[in-house]
Design a protein around this motif. Structure first.
Motif, PDB file in Angstrom:
ATOM      1  N   UNK A  31       0.974  -1.185  -0.032  1.00  0.00           N
ATOM      2  CA  UNK A  31      -0.085   0.099  -0.039  1.00  0.00           C
ATOM      3  C   UNK A  31       0.951   1.229  -0.071  1.00  0.00           C
ATOM      4  N   UNK A  32       0.534   2.252  -0.794  1.00  0.00           N
ATOM      5  CA  UNK A  32       1.304   3.554  -1.051  1.00  0.00           C
ATOM      6  C   UNK A  32       0.175   4.449  -1.300  1.00  0.00           C
ATOM      7  N   UNK A  33      -0.045   5.254  -0.196  1.00  0.00           N
ATOM      8  CA  UNK A  33      -0.899   6.528  -0.250  1.00  0.00           C
ATOM      9  C   UNK A  33      -2.285   5.875  -0.447  1.00  0.00           C
ATOM     10  N   UNK A  34      -3.008   6.134  -1.493  1.00  0.00           N
ATOM     11  CA  UNK A  34      -4.371   5.725  -1.676  1.00  0.00           C
ATOM     12  C   UNK A  34      -4.233   4.571  -2.670  1.00  0.00           C
ATOM     13  N   UNK A  35      -3.142   4.138  -2.979  1.00  0.00           N
ATOM     14  CA  UNK A  35      -3.131   2.888  -3.988  1.00  0.00           C
ATOM     15  C   UNK A  35      -2.525   1.426  -3.114  1.00  0.00           C
ATOM     16  N   UNK A  36      -3.337   0.505  -3.725  1.00  0.00           N
ATOM     17  CA  UNK A  36      -2.823  -0.890  -3.331  1.00  0.00           C
ATOM     18  C   UNK A  36      -2.281  -1.505  -4.360  1.00  0.00           C
ATOM     19  N   UNK A  37      -1.243  -2.080  -4.473  1.00  0.00           N
ATOM     20  CA  UNK A  37      -0.600  -3.054  -5.500  1.00  0.00           C
ATOM     21  C   UNK A  37      -0.710  -4.473  -4.954  1.00  0.00           C
ATOM     22  N   UNK A  38      -1.230  -5.156  -5.860  1.00  0.00           N
ATOM     23  CA  UNK A  38      -1.412  -6.565  -5.370  1.00  0.00           C
ATOM     24  C   UNK A  38      -0.993  -7.444  -6.634  1.00  0.00           C
ATOM     25  N   UNK A  39      -0.164  -8.433  -6.120  1.00  0.00           N
ATOM     26  CA  UNK A  39       0.550  -9.163  -7.051  1.00  0.00           C
ATOM     27  C   UNK A  39       0.093 -10.607  -7.139  1.00  0.00           C
ATOM     28  N   UNK A  40      -0.514 -11.029  -8.160  1.00  0.00           N
ATOM     29  CA  UNK A  40      -1.508 -12.466  -8.275  1.00  0.00           C
ATOM     30  C   UNK A  40      -0.326 -13.426  -9.238  1.00  0.00           C
ATOM     31  N   UNK A  41      -0.518 -14.577  -8.955  1.00  0.00           N
ATOM     32  CA  UNK A  41       0.116 -15.741  -9.770  1.00  0.00           C
ATOM     33  C   UNK A  41      -1.091 -16.305 -10.325  1.00  0.00           C
ATOM     34  N   UNK A  42      -1.104 -16.022 -11.539  1.00  0.00           N
ATOM     35  CA  UNK A  42      -2.005 -16.972 -12.596  1.00  0.00           C
ATOM     36  C   UNK A  42      -1.281 -17.763 -13.426  1.00  0.00           C
ATOM     37  N   UNK A  43      -1.546 -19.019 -13.646  1.00  0.00           N
ATOM     38  CA  UNK A  43      -0.947 -20.102 -14.267  1.00  0.00           C
ATOM     39  C   UNK A  43       0.634 -19.942 -14.330  1.00  0.00           C
ATOM     40  N   UNK A  44       1.497 -19.630 -15.560  1.00  0.00           N
ATOM     41  CA  UNK A  44       2.903 -19.515 -15.589  1.00  0.00           C
ATOM     42  C   UNK A  44       3.289 -17.917 -15.640  1.00  0.00           C
ATOM     43  N   UNK A  45       2.321 -16.900 -15.061  1.00  0.00           N
ATOM     44  CA  UNK A  45       2.705 -15.708 -15.210  1.00  0.00           C
ATOM     45  C   UNK A  45       2.214 -14.797 -14.044  1.00  0.00           C
ATOM     46  N   UNK A  46       2.621 -13.661 -13.851  1.00  0.00           N
ATOM     47  CA  UNK A  46       1.918 -12.872 -12.701  1.00  0.00           C
ATOM     48  C   UNK A  46       1.344 -11.608 -13.241  1.00  0.00           C
ATOM     49  N   UNK A  47       0.473 -11.155 -12.410  1.00  0.00           N
ATOM     50  CA  UNK A  47      -0.424  -9.987 -12.885  1.00  0.00           C
ATOM     51  C   UNK A  47      -0.335  -8.959 -11.692  1.00  0.00           C
TER      52      UNK A  47
END
Length: 72
Positions: A31-47
């Motif tokens: 979390x940075x200020x009003x933004x939340x960055x969420x890293x997901x694993x999907x199959x063989x790549x990340x989003x």
């Protein structure tokens, strides 16, 4: 769900978000200020999905191909 990086990239944006949120595995959150960055694993790549917590909307999405997943 098993979807290739290229098939995922060819989906419309809303479908990409749905796949990530419903099928992805959360790997990290920041979390940075009003933004939340969420890293997901999907199959063989990340989003990475960037959420604006102030207005509860998705601000952006970055898709990263995991090159190491294909190396022997």
């Amino acid at each position: 769900m098993n979807i290739s990086y290229y098939d995922f990239k060819n989906l419309p944006n809303q479908e990409q978000c749905d796949v990530v949120i419903n099928e992805g595995r959360v790997m990290n959150e920041t979390i940075s200020d009003t933004l939340k960055y969420v890293l997901y694993e999907v199959s063989y790549f990340t989003v990475e999905i960037i959420y604006n917590m102030k207005n509860n909307k998705i601000e952006g999405m970055n898709v990263f191909q995991n090159k190491s997943a294909y190396s022997n």
